[in-house]
Design a protein around this motif. Structure first.
Motif, PDB file in Angstrom:
ATOM      1  N   LEU A 186       0.708  -1.099  -0.001  1.00 21.59           N
ATOM      2  CA  LEU A 186      -0.118  -0.057  -0.079  1.00 21.59           C
ATOM      3  C   LEU A 186       0.832   1.324   0.063  1.00 21.59           C
ATOM      4  O   LEU A 186       0.717   2.242  -0.701  1.00 21.59           O
ATOM      5  CB  LEU A 186      -0.842   0.015   1.212  1.00 21.59           C
ATOM      6  N   GLY A 187       1.937   1.075   0.693  1.00 17.07           N
ATOM      7  CA  GLY A 187       3.085   2.502   0.922  1.00 17.07           C
ATOM      8  C   GLY A 187       3.525   2.359  -0.536  1.00 17.07           C
ATOM      9  O   GLY A 187       3.496   3.582  -1.202  1.00 17.07           O
ATOM     10  N   ARG A 188       3.836   1.228  -1.081  1.00 25.73           N
ATOM     11  CA  ARG A 188       4.307   1.388  -2.784  1.00 25.73           C
ATOM     12  C   ARG A 188       3.219   1.861  -3.593  1.00 25.73           C
ATOM     13  O   ARG A 188       3.572   2.732  -4.560  1.00 25.73           O
ATOM     14  CB  ARG A 188       4.675   0.192  -3.120  1.00 25.73           C
TER      15      ARG A 188
ATOM     16  N   ASP B  86       1.106   9.987  -3.611  1.00 27.03           N
ATOM     17  CA  ASP B  86       1.166  10.915  -2.090  1.00 27.03           C
ATOM     18  C   ASP B  86       2.215  10.397  -1.343  1.00 27.03           C
ATOM     19  O   ASP B  86       2.069   9.559  -0.718  1.00 27.03           O
ATOM     20  CB  ASP B  86      -0.247  10.541  -1.772  1.00 27.03           C
ATOM     21  N   TRP B  87       3.235  10.894  -1.341  1.00 27.06           N
ATOM     22  CA  TRP B  87       4.439  10.839  -0.450  1.00 27.06           C
ATOM     23  C   TRP B  87       3.993  10.521   1.072  1.00 27.06           C
ATOM     24  O   TRP B  87       4.740   9.864   1.707  1.00 27.06           O
ATOM     25  CB  TRP B  87       5.682  11.631  -0.762  1.00 27.06           C
TER      26      TRP B  87
ATOM     27  N   TRP C 159       2.319   4.837   5.689  1.00 31.36           N
ATOM     28  CA  TRP C 159       2.274   3.335   5.671  1.00 31.36           C
ATOM     29  C   TRP C 159       3.393   2.773   5.859  1.00 31.36           C
ATOM     30  O   TRP C 159       3.621   1.688   6.643  1.00 31.36           O
ATOM     31  CB  TRP C 159       1.574   2.878   4.309  1.00 31.36           C
ATOM     32  N   PHE C 160       4.479   3.447   5.271  1.00 29.50           N
ATOM     33  CA  PHE C 160       5.897   2.638   5.487  1.00 29.50           C
ATOM     34  C   PHE C 160       6.092   2.653   7.010  1.00 29.50           C
ATOM     35  O   PHE C 160       6.817   1.934   7.572  1.00 29.50           O
ATOM     36  CB  PHE C 160       6.903   3.407   4.774  1.00 29.50           C
TER      37      PHE C 160
ATOM     38  N   ALA D 142       7.134  -0.089   9.631  1.00 29.70           N
ATOM     39  CA  ALA D 142       8.411   0.224  10.459  1.00 29.70           C
ATOM     40  C   ALA D 142       8.176   0.078  11.740  1.00 29.70           C
ATOM     41  O   ALA D 142       9.244  -0.559  12.533  1.00 29.70           O
ATOM     42  CB  ALA D 142       9.045   1.546  10.118  1.00 29.70           C
ATOM     43  N   GLU D 143       7.140   0.374  12.443  1.00 33.06           N
ATOM     44  CA  GLU D 143       6.931   0.148  13.683  1.00 33.06           C
ATOM     45  C   GLU D 143       6.607  -1.234  14.272  1.00 33.06           C
ATOM     46  O   GLU D 143       6.870  -1.663  15.266  1.00 33.06           O
ATOM     47  CB  GLU D 143       5.310   0.941  14.172  1.00 33.06           C
TER      48      GLU D 143
END
Length: 832
Positions: free
Chosen positions: A540-542, A553-554, A560-561, A565-566
């Motif tokens: 989804l982040g990609r 949308d950065w 999401w990244f 990461a969490e």
């Protein structure tokens, strides 16, 4: 304060002192009045008085049956241990005395043992005592024993003996009870429609208000429950049964219906009220429902939950013991490890599988008690004997990971997984499939592996559905079939399996069955990510980063990244590292870039390990140039199958960055990368120069070409050079010119020189001295000694430029400074 024994003694004395015969006392007690504990104790004293005075046996029998129609349960539930002992002693005495002349005494005694508290409970008495009651002609017991013997309940099954007993029923009451039980036989072993017919005929035959009618209504409700019939109709049957016998077991069932089904238009609070009534009527399992639901958020009251679960455990409810164990062991507010372990041990005594597995887990984890793998194994084996496929699976898992031996025991593990599968455990089938597909225990059978996945899928295993999808997607042991794969993935996704939703998104994105559907892919990725699937969170982040199925949308991508990461998801950690490295969506911060990349690399993510190698090799932020550390990270990435890291290591040895003089090591790295279809000029150089392998110009040309075709600029130049000099291929200036053009277009200086030279002399192309000079000038300005020498010749001869000896000498001097042999001779310089 007087003891219960003393109070009962006073009651008995008062009744005896009245001078009235027991038959005069009998009518004073009704089902309603017997719900009062004081009235019940008085009635028990009256019953004992009737036995003492040898009252009419039939009247005494009827009175005995009345007061023990679950009203005794209402009395005993709140007694402390000492009072319960007196109660038990007195009840047993009365039952024994009634049993002298009535089977009701034996039946009630068996029932008391089967429903007693922990320490008194003994199911082994139930059938023998009922059999004695039947042999004495007690009608209900005659029919009950016939049914139990036929079905094998509480005794060894003997259908012939069951049928004989059914046929021997003669009294009107026994025949009616026989029809009631015959309906159960039909329902469970024969014709459900026939069972319904028998029950309806029985209702037509029984008088209104007859106690057996309540049991028939209850049976009709239970049959609907088992068949998942109409909830409203089921509730109606239970309600009718309670109109006749208010303290029947159906209280619990009706409470559960009211609580679970809003369409019945009953307040959920009524469920709690009825469960409590059921408890007082001797339906001990009602405590399980109360104990469970008082732990739910809407009704949360942990003290009440514990109170009810303790009551349930007191009456041998194993589920209550298990729930209590979870609270006492894992709820910090109510933690009591000693009592929690006692509860689990109670489950072990009761052969309660969940509790046995729970205690095995305690010994396995070694957090609440000292770790003891052998004890965990013993408990799991006990659970397996009781039919737990899950326990067999877990034991296999322990063998597989070496918890029960010095090394993993894959043979034992497979045996356990096979046992789990034989007990219809889907995980067991899945592990069998994995073992058979990969031959972990020495046996490889792709077809049987697929069959195991199919069985697990039939049992609802989404994991198996996905694995089957992979087989059809890749054509492993089956004909490749994307439609079938898509169908299986879709089925698992429809069941809410997060990874399947992610895979379905991947199918949509890649257009496996036709055109790509990025919007659909984005929707499935979103569902899977919201279900906490790590792969989907990254995907989804990609999507947000690249604008796949949604607007680029950065901010959303990094959000999401960040979520990934969490959870220490390495792909997401890497993406955040790259974002901070390049300043994408965030302010450039090499310190943070390295921090995120290091976390991903330490988790064994190959690409992040490659990046850490690059950070140390080239120097990035806090990572100062350090070839030793770079090589350490590259080697880890190589071990994880990262082809670029293989190329990096090949270049490290080929170009001897640390003067190790070990260039022969380069070949293996380049060859390994080539197996992944990753190429650089390195493998061609090794073959051409005989570095780490016997020289072979044909192989050199082959790998230069492969690397050039994949976009490697240096290999474009070297392919051109092979054509130019006829190395590994027939000399061909036209092909050389083409490859030099491609390489020069990618800023390769050596190729730029050759392109200029070929244009100057018309090698493989139409001569164009003016254009040639421009290419040579470009290479010369980048310090190409050959280009500098050719420029000197051009100015000397006036080719493409005006003749100018002075400028010619300037270029010859520059070429000589760079060690060009021809220029050294012209200028008279010596090599430095």
């Amino acid at each position: 304060m007087k003891t219960l024994r003393e109070k009962f003694g006073e009651l008995s004395a008062r009744i005896k002192a009245s001078g009235q015969p027991a038959r005069v006392w009998f009518p004073q007690y009704t089902p309603a009045s017997l719900l009062n504990a004081e009235n019940w104790w008085e009635a028990l004293a009256v019953c004992e008085y009737a036995l003492d005075t040898k009252e009419d046996e039939k009247l005494t029998e009827d009175f005995f049956e009345l007061i023990f129609s679950a009203f005794d349960c209402n009395v005993e539930v709140d007694l402390d241990a000492e009072e319960y002992e007196f109660w038990w002693e007195k009840v047993m005495q009365v039952c024994d005395r009634v049993a002298v002349f009535s089977g009701a005494g034996w039946a009630q005694k068996g029932a008391q043992y089967s429903e007693a508290r922990y320490g008194k409970r003994d199911m082994s008495y139930l059938f023998p005592y009922y059999e004695k009651a039947a042999d004495m002609g007690w009608a209900e017991a005659e029919a009950t024993v016939a049914y139990w013997r036929y079905m094998g309940f509480y005794c060894e099954q003997d259908k012939e003996e069951g049928e004989r007993r059914f046929a021997a029923l003669t009294s009107p009451e026994a025949i009616l009870w026989g029809k009631h039980y015959r309906a159960f036989v039909e329902e469970f072993t024969g014709d459900k429609a026939k069972a319904l017919q028998i029950r309806n005929e029985l209702l037509a035959e029984l008088p209104a208000g007859e106690r057996l009618r309540a049991h028939v209504y209850a049976a009709l409700g239970d049959a609907l429950d088992r068949a998942e019939g109409s909830v409203a109709e089921e509730a109606a049957y239970y309600e009718k049964s309670l109109e006749i016998v208010s303290n029947l077991y159906t209280l619990k069932n009706l409470a559960t219906l009211y609580f679970r089904y809003p369409e019945l238009n009953k307040p959920k609070e009524l469920g709690f009220e009825l469960w409590e009534k059921a408890w007082h009527a001797g339906v001990w399992s009602a405590a399980n429902f109360l104990g469970y639901n008082y732990q739910e958020e809407e009704w949360l009251d942990m003290p009440k939950a514990i109170e009810w679960l303790e009551k349930g455990m007191l009456y041998c409810e194993s589920y209550s013991a298990y729930e209590l164990a979870l609270i006492y062991l894992y709820n910090d507010e109510y933690k009591d490890v000693e009592r929690g372990l006692m509860c689990l041990n109670r489950c072990v005594e009761d052969d309660y599988i969940q509790g046995i597995e729970g205690l095995a887990n305690v010994y396995f984890n070694g957090e609440l008690v000292e770790e003891d793998m052998n004890r965990a194994k013993e408990l799991l084996e006990k659970a397996i004997e009781l039919g737990s496929g899950n326990a067999a699976y877990r034991l296999g898992w322990m063998y597989e990971r070496g918890f029960l031996s010095e090394e993993p025991d894959y043979v034992k593990a497979l045996e356990c997984y096979e046992k789990a599968a034989s007990l219809n455990n889907a995980d067991g089938y899945c592990q069998m499939a994995i073992y058979l597909a990969n031959g972990y225990s020495g046996v490889k059978d792709a077809e049987k592996s697929r069959e195991c996945y199919e069985k697990a899928a039939e049992m609802g295993s989404c994991f198996a559905l996905v694995e089957l999808a992979f087989l059809y997607e890749n054509g492993d042991g089956v004909e490749k079939n994307y439609e079938k794969s898509f169908e299986l993935i879709s089925k698992a996704a429809a069941q809410g399996y997060p990874y399947a939703m992610f895979r379905l998104g991947l199918y949509m994105e890649r257009g496996v069955l036709g055109e790509a559907q990025p919007e659909e892919a984005f929707a499935w990725y979103t569902k899977a990510a919201e279900a906490d699937d790590n792969d989907a969170i990254f995907a989804l982040g990609r999507c947000y980063r690249e604008g796949i199925g949604t607007a680029e949308d950065w901010d959303k991508a990094l959000e999401w990244f960040g979520k990934g990461a969490e959870k220490e998801e390495p792909h997401c950690l890497t993406e955040l590292g790259l974002a901070y490295e390049n300043g994408n969506g965030v302010e450039k911060n090499l310190q943070k870039a390295v921090e995120y990349m290091m976390k991903a690399a330490e988790q064994g993510y190959g690409y992040a390990q490659l990046k850490m190698g690059d950070y140390y090799f080239f120097g990035c932020g806090p990572c100062l140039e350090d070839n030793k550390k770079a090589v350490e990270w590259y080697e880890k990435a190589v071990a994880n199958g990262v082809p670029m890291a293989m190329l990096r290591m090949g270049e490290y040895y080929l170009y001897d960055y640390d003067s190790l003089n070990e260039s022969e090591k380069a070949f293996a790295y380049f060859k390994n990368a080539a197996e992944y279809k990753w190429y650089s000029e390195g493998l061609g150089i090794c073959y051409e120069m005989g570095i780490g392998v016997e020289d072979n110009e044909t192989e050199a040309f082959k790998y230069y070409t492969l690397a050039a075709d994949s976009g490697n600029t240096t290999s474009m130049y070297r392919t051109g050079l092979c054509y130019y000099n006829g190395v590994g291929v027939k000399q061909n200036y036209a092909e050389a010119y083409r490859w030099f053009t491609d390489a020069a277009g990618n800023e390769n200086i050596a190729a730029t020189y050759y392109l200029g030279k070929m244009m100057m002399y018309g090698e493989g192309c139409t001569p164009d001295p003016e254009a040639a000079v421009q290419w040579l000038l470009k290479a010369a300005e980048k310090n190409s000694d050959k280009a500098q020498f050719e420029l000197g010749n051009a100015y000397l001869m006036g080719k493409g430029v005006e003749e100018n000896d002075e400028i010619a000498m300037e270029w010859f001097e520059k070429a000589a400074e760079n060690g060009n042999e021809k220029a050294l001779k012209i200028t008279g310089r010596r090599r430095k």
